[in-house]
Design an enzyme around this catalytic site. Structure first.
Site, PDB file in Angstrom:
ATOM      1  CD  GLN A   1      36.639   2.545 -12.052  1.00  0.00           C
ATOM      2  OE1 GLN A   1      35.232   2.956 -11.618  1.00  0.00           O
ATOM      3  NE2 GLN A   1      36.339   2.115 -13.404  1.00  0.00           N
TER       4      GLN A   1
ATOM      5  CE1 TYR B   1     -10.773   7.573   6.365  1.00  0.00           C
ATOM      6  CE2 TYR B   1      -9.844   8.979   3.955  1.00  0.00           C
ATOM      7  CZ  TYR B   1     -10.324   8.171   4.647  1.00  0.00           C
ATOM      8  OH  TYR B   1     -12.233   8.123   3.563  1.00  0.00           O
TER       9      TYR B   1
ATOM     10  N   GLY C   1     -14.529   0.221   1.509  1.00  0.00           N
ATOM     11  CA  GLY C   1     -13.665  -0.645   2.127  1.00  0.00           C
ATOM     12  C   GLY C   1     -13.230  -1.551   3.065  1.00  0.00           C
TER      13      GLY C   1
ATOM     14  CG  ASN D   1      -9.641  -0.853   2.325  1.00  0.00           C
ATOM     15  OD1 ASN D   1     -10.042  -0.668   1.413  1.00  0.00           O
ATOM     16  ND2 ASN D   1     -10.274  -2.359   2.443  1.00  0.00           N
TER      17      ASN D   1
END
Lengths: 572, 249
Positions: free
Chosen positions: A162, A348, A467, A503
């Site tokens: 185009q 963690y 958990g 977890n």
């Protein structure tokens, strides 16, 4: 063996905990001491916290609205009552501030995820067949090269077919490209090298043969849309963006009439018939598009990390690099941000890839396995131990007890992994990966993970947060479950698998276990050869063969990310 | 033959201590007054009434129910007390109790309690006066050393840290201190200053803590030396694994 071993974490613990950093006054003592003097110096002992404090003050002054203030913690008690120690990235000598391992502060981490999310693999064969059979167009290596040239113009946002179209500035999307790969050496030879991911060059010979055999004479496009597009939209945009440009590039390269009826067939074949997303779409209740981290199976993630082609003789190293990459993605970004909201999960994840504690545990296990099981942890398929429960129990128990005793003998390791969730991840990742290395079986490794959790809980009378106590005490039951939705091979499980969805601290470990089984065997890939080859590309901004080093570069502010907009915003 | 409860396997002192904690037959070694306990828990002012969430059950006109008739309500439930908590943190360095054994002790020996177990802390929720009974029991007995365990409703960080020089477990809020040869608490469990210092008693000597602890440590009683416990963990693991694989076994 355990007692005369030089611990891999010893040097790092000594530098972290017995030397002075900034103004923390921690000099002195031994890493085996059970007592220490905590100077309670607050944030002023840490250079990054001081930088952030200053920035917060300047922000408040500039906008007339308070912002970051470390004295807000717990009603005026500052973070850093004990020493705020920096960390080493495992497997490197790079010491970094832990704030710089939050993905917001780390451009390499962002780029790793950007590079995954903006990737889609699209098959070429059905499109070629449609061109040939429906339209009688001849597809040759030359036309493929021309198509790829067109697509490398169009994919970043250049217009084809185009006229009078807006386009993207190439310097803003310079990380966007497409290459192809095939198991057909003859075709590969005909492809312009700039467009080819050359399996023979990127992989060791045996792995290359295995990959080519798996891929066969099929041909695939490895496409990476612009980082800035991916960030502005979502993972679902990757295939949409790719599909639009693929369609236009085919039309342009093969001089098709955009309105002819066969284009509909071509469009389907070219855009949708052979699409491999990195991650599946999640169910509506989790409301994520394809190519978002919650849908990435552990096997895909294991294949995305590329260490296995660089150090195939050291499967433990492969495993540990997978731990780093997968913990960052799944824990810090997926669970830490998408699922929970933002702050805290970095802490963690860092336990799994910092300070060589997990590394020490796994390399101890390698020695233990090789001594007891005749080299079963070495790379190979003929040296593996049968994956039965007795083997799982033996290796996982020894691994766990060794790791627990390190926490007991070296109080600084216990302090470094300040919470049970960190200890549980590290211990279980070591135990599970060791079983995988020895057996070449990811589900046996997973079984080792769960036994480790039981032993840890029983020895110390504690485990992780709630958990862990849920997931890890029922996990053994679904390792080999007869129920179809709970019995998947580990490689095919993912963050949305029952019980795994919530977890932190698990999914990176599971990925490592899946990876270890195949690294231990010397396999070329864990679950998907297409994904493995797609990321074997040095043009990607993030080096997937050494994610931990890349995270360190990010933390040290040495990493150059893609997708920056400084070209179009006032420079600072 | 009367059945004697067997709480835990193992031939070591740690296993024996675990059996003791679970049985509730623990030695009382200090006294904490009711007012002092109320003060450090911090839920209400010493001497004040227990706030209630409902009228006494006797005034409630409860519906007929065989279970209600069979189960005697706890004093707290009977009176309509609100639910409150007590939370302990126990050091990894030979603290007498550990989160799981505090939970087991609570669940086995007390009614109407809801124990929650985590890595660094253990919380019990219950009707206020029932909770206080349990808290007092745990604080006055060998289940607790005031230096190696502490009440912490907030900022539980510290169980895995090295011990500060005076042997009192690290606490960023400095709720406990050693003064002379005893441990005092001058803030309540969430860290609010209280009107007087509460004497929690003498800390255990390192030798005494090593003797009374329920945690296995390689420098005291090594986990690997308690073969019977490991064997039972393996048995649990085997059975859970096989159950998932083929439940009819």
């Amino acid at each position: 063996m355990a007692d005369d071993r030089k611990r891999m974490f010893a040097k790092h613990m000594e530098l972290k905990y017995t030397k002075e950093h900034g103004t923390n006054k921690m000099e002195g003592g031994k890493i085996t001491d059970m007592t220490v003097e905590y100077h309670r110096l607050g944030v002023d002992q840490n250079p990054r916290k001081l930088e952030m404090k200053k920035a917060g003050q300047e922000l408040a002054k500039k906008r007339g609205l308070v912002g970051y203030n470390p004295m807000m913690h717990c009603g005026g008690i500052p973070l850093g009552q004990r020493a705020l120690t920096p960390s080493f990235l495992s497997g490197t000598d790079d010491m970094v501030e832990i704030d710089d391992l939050h993905y917001v502060n780390n451009a390499a981490m962002q780029q790793m995820w950007d590079d995954i999310r903006r990737t889609v693999i699209v098959g070429m064969d059905m499109a070629h067949e449609t061109l040939e059979k429906r339209l009688g167009i001849e597809v040759t290596p030359e036309t493929i090269n021309h198509y790829l040239e067109t697509l490398n113009h169009a994919l970043p946002g250049g217009a084809v077919v185009q006229e009078h179209m807006v386009e993207t500035h190439p310097a803003l999307v310079d990380d966007c490209f497409v290459k192809i790969f095939t198991g057909d050496d003859e075709l590969a030879d005909e492809i312009d090298s700039q467009f080819l991911i050359d399996i023979n060059k990127q992989f060791p010979a045996e792995q290359a043969e295995a990959l080519k055999a798996a891929i066969g004479k099929t041909t695939w496009q490895a496409a990476h849309i612009p980082t800035v597009v991916s960030r502005t939209t979502d993972g679902g945009q990757t295939s949409r963006w790719m599909a639009m440009q693929v369609g236009m590039a085919f039309i342009s390269a093969y001089s098709m009439c955009a309105g002819e009826a066969a284009v509909a067939d071509l469009s389907y074949a070219a855009k949708h018939a052979g699409v491999i997303q990195m991650g599946e779409m999640l169910p509506a209740r989790r409301a994520r598009a394809p190519n978002e981290p919650g849908g990435i199976p552990f096997g895909h993630m294991a294949d995305i990390i590329q260490t296995s082609r660089k150090t195939p003789e050291d499967p433990a190293n492969v495993t540990l690099e997978v731990v780093g990459g997968a913990c960052m993605l799944y824990d810090q970004i997926w669970l830490g941000s998408y699922m929970s909201g933002g702050v805290g999960f970095t802490q963690y994840a860092t336990a799994a890839y910092c300070n060589n504690i997990l590394d020490d545990n796994l390399y101890y296990n390698v020695d233990y396995i090789n001594d007891k099981y005749d080299g079963a942890a070495n790379t190979g398929t003929d040296n593996k131990v049968k994956a039965d429960l007795e083997v799982v129990k033996d290796i996982a128990t020894e691994s766990t007890i060794y790791g627990l005793e390190n926490y007991e003998k070296y109080p600084t390791t216990l302090e470094d992994h300040f919470g049970g969730s960190q200890r549980a991840t590290s211990l279980s990742a070591a135990a599970g990966s060791a079983v995988s290395l020895a057996t070449g079986n990811g589900n046996a490794g997973l079984s080792g993970w769960y036994l480790c959790m039981y032993l840890h809980k029983e020895a110390h009378g504690r485990l992780g947060f709630f958990g862990y106590d849920l997931q890890d005490q029922c996990g053994a039951t679904n390792v080999l479950s007869y129920q179809s939705d709970e019995g998947l091979a580990l490689e095919l499980r993912g963050p949305n698998y029952p019980n795994y969805a919530m977890n932190v601290g698990h999914q990176g470990g599971y990925t490592a276990i899946a990876s270890a089984a195949h690294a231990g065997r010397g396999d070329a890939y864990a679950v998907n050869p297409l994904v493995k080859v797609c990321f074997a590309d040095d043009l990607l901004p993030f080096d997937f063969s050494k994610p931990r080093k890349e995270f360190a570069r990010g933390a040290l502010r040495e990493f150059e990310p893609a997708g920056e907009r400084s070209l179009i915003i006032p420079a600072k | 033959m009367a059945y004697e409860l067997q709480y835990y396997p193992g031939a070591t002192s740690v296993a024996e201590n675990r059996r003791k904690h679970m049985s509730g037959k623990v030695e009382k070694i200090r006294d904490i007054s009711d007012d002092d306990l109320t003060l450090i828990l911090g839920h209400r002012a010493p001497g004040s009434d227990y706030p209630s969430t409902h009228p006494p059950l006797a005034e409630m006109g409860e519906p007929e129910c065989s279970v209600r008739e069979m189960v005697e309500p706890t004093p707290g439930a009977k009176a309509g007390d609100r639910v409150r908590y007590v939370q302990f943190v126990d050091s990894m360095y030979n603290a007498p109790s550990v989160p799981y054994f505090r939970s087991y002790a609570a669940a086995i020996n007390f009614r109407g309690v809801d124990p929650g177990t985590l890595s660094g802390r253990q919380v019990v929720e219950a009707r206020e006066r029932d909770m206080e009974e349990l808290a007092k029991f745990q604080m006055e007995t060998e289940m607790t050393c005031p230096a190696l365990a502490s009440l912490r409703g907030a900022t539980v960080h510290g169980h895995s840290l090295r011990l500060p020089e005076d042997g009192v477990m690290f606490d960023m809020l400095d709720r406990c201190r050693k003064e002379g040869d005893v441990i005092i608490m001058h803030k309540d469990q969430v860290g609010r200053p209280i009107d007087k210092k509460v004497n929690l008693g003498k800390p255990m000597s390192p030798e005494e803590a090593a003797k009374r602890t329920t945690i296995y440590r390689v420098d005291n009683v090594a986990f690997r030396d308690d073969a019977e416990v490991i064997e039972w963990v393996h048995r649990v693991f085997d059975q859970r694994t096989i159950y998932g694989f083929k439940p009819e076994n």
